[in-house]
Design an enzyme around this catalytic site. Structure first.
Site, PDB file in Angstrom:
ATOM      1  N   ILE A  54      21.170 -45.622 -52.888  1.00  0.00           N
ATOM      2  CA  ILE A  54      22.312 -45.097 -54.450  1.00  0.00           C
ATOM      3  C   ILE A  54      23.646 -44.444 -53.658  1.00  0.00           C
ATOM      4  CG2 ILE A  54      22.139 -42.661 -52.941  1.00  0.00           C
ATOM      5  CD1 ILE A  54      22.134 -43.635 -56.899  1.00  0.00           C
ATOM      6  N   SER A 110      24.796 -44.300 -40.588  1.00  0.00           N
ATOM      7  CA  SER A 110      23.306 -45.045 -41.290  1.00  0.00           C
ATOM      8  C   SER A 110      22.628 -45.734 -40.583  1.00  0.00           C
ATOM      9  CB  SER A 110      23.979 -46.119 -42.393  1.00  0.00           C
ATOM     10  OG  SER A 110      22.716 -46.365 -42.891  1.00  0.00           O
ATOM     11  N   ARG A 111      21.239 -45.292 -40.326  1.00  0.00           N
ATOM     12  CA  ARG A 111      20.165 -45.729 -38.978  1.00  0.00           C
ATOM     13  C   ARG A 111      19.461 -47.768 -39.432  1.00  0.00           C
ATOM     14  NH1 ARG A 111      16.161 -40.606 -38.613  1.00  0.00           N
ATOM     15  NH2 ARG A 111      17.725 -39.323 -38.236  1.00  0.00           N
ATOM     16  N   LYS A 167      23.106 -35.555 -55.723  1.00  0.00           N
ATOM     17  CA  LYS A 167      22.156 -34.721 -56.024  1.00  0.00           C
ATOM     18  C   LYS A 167      20.590 -34.918 -55.664  1.00  0.00           C
ATOM     19  CE  LYS A 167      19.560 -37.526 -58.698  1.00  0.00           C
ATOM     20  NZ  LYS A 167      18.388 -37.819 -59.217  1.00  0.00           N
ATOM     21  N   ASP A 205      13.366 -35.488 -59.151  1.00  0.00           N
ATOM     22  CA  ASP A 205      14.708 -36.125 -58.938  1.00  0.00           C
ATOM     23  C   ASP A 205      15.231 -36.335 -60.155  1.00  0.00           C
ATOM     24  OD1 ASP A 205      16.357 -37.698 -56.163  1.00  0.00           O
ATOM     25  OD2 ASP A 205      15.415 -39.274 -58.237  1.00  0.00           O
TER      26      ASP A 205
END
Length: 310
Positions: free
Chosen positions: A16, A38-39, A92, A170
């Site tokens: 996203i 971010s991993r 969201k 979702d």
């Protein structure tokens, strides 16, 4: 005198973020991307960190965080950012539970920073015009049909099937975010049927019935097994004819006539609104769509279907 742009860091550089957030930030005046946490991913020429704790402990100067991580585990990330005095924008759904999002709302107020619970479908072109029309008409019924192919939109995303991942809600929560915005009165759940694959902890389909305070029926059908053309429609029957939002709220038909057809600008609108909120020292924390999802799980009658394979 123009203000310096808001320096934002993205936490969670997944699908996203790449599909929507990066381009929207670049296209929006008053905000700039300065860091990523971010991993599993990095961006060239941008300061990158493994997780938000490393970012907050660094010497990178930033004002706000845009959280694009899955809802489970996001509370700790948002809390850390708010505690550090950073403005926070939540993808969201805003969290995995109601108690945690209300806690974040309280913390943001105490820290004097902005918290933005985003609902990208509300930022679609037809939503506000539809809201204005419905305020002037007598509504008879509302029917939502929100059906898509999970394999196309969420390939390999195991978290959506886990507890807290919401499953079909979702995308379904996008429809609820529109309906809660355009309806002139509130509504409550009266029936919920949730279909679960035998090998998944979250539903693949949902059939819901609601009723407004004035007795208007509202129905919603969500399904992740759609193939071919996708369906994101909301049909409102009124005393003067139907008002229909299609394509996720980007197109509007009034009494059978096409009124609005617009390309996707949802995330650009969200970042524009975020800049305004931060500049004006305000928050936007409407959690009503998540309330309806929580009700659907609490009241839901569970139906089991065959196992699902990605």
């Amino acid at each position: 005198m123009s203000m310096a742009p808001i320096r934002v860091a993205i936490v969670g550089l997944g699908k996203i973020a790449r599909d929507q957030h990066l381009g929207a930030i670049e296209a929006t005046d008053g905000i700039e991307l300065v860091a990523v946490a971010s991993r599993h991913a990095k961006l060239d020429q941008i300061a990158c960190f493994h997780e938000i704790g490393d970012l907050l402990a660094s010497d990178v100067k930033f004002d706000a965080v845009s959280l694009c991580t899955p809802p489970v585990g996001r509370f700790e990330q948002a809390k850390a950012a708010l505690d550090a005095g950073k403005h926070v924008m939540l993808e969201k759904p805003p969290g995995a539970t109601l108690s945690e999002v209300y806690a974040l709302e309280k913390l943001a107020k105490a820290k004097g920073v902005s918290l933005f619970s985003t609902w990208h479908s509300r930022a679609a072109a037809a939503v506000e015009p539809a809201r204005g029309l419905l305020a002037k008409r007598k509504i008879r019924s509302v029917a939502v049909e929100w059906k898509e192919d999970v394999r196309h939109w969420h390939p390999g995303q195991a978290w959506i099937w886990e507890p807290g991942g919401l499953g079909v809600f979702d995308p379904g929560i996008n429809a609820l975010s529109i309906v809660t915005r355009i309806m002139p009165e509130s509504f409550h759940l009266t029936r919920s049927e949730l279909t679960f694959p035998a090998n998944r902890a979250a539903p693949i389909a949902a059939s819901l019935s609601f009723e407004t305070d004035g007795g208007i029926p509202v129905s919603a059908e969500f399904d992740w097994r759609q193939t071919g053309p996708q369906t994101w429609d909301i049909r409102v029957e009124t005393d003067e004819g139907p008002i229909v939002l299609t394509h996720g709220g980007s197109r509007l038909f009034v009494d059978g006539e096409s009124v609005i057809v617009e390309e996707d600008r949802e995330y650009r609108n969200l970042y524009r609104d975020f800049v305004t909120l931060v500049t004006e020292g305000r928050s936007d924390t409407d959690f009503s769509p998540l309330v309806h999802v929580a009700d659907a799980f609490m009241l839901g009658r569970r139906i089991q279907t065959d196992e699902f394979e990605d």
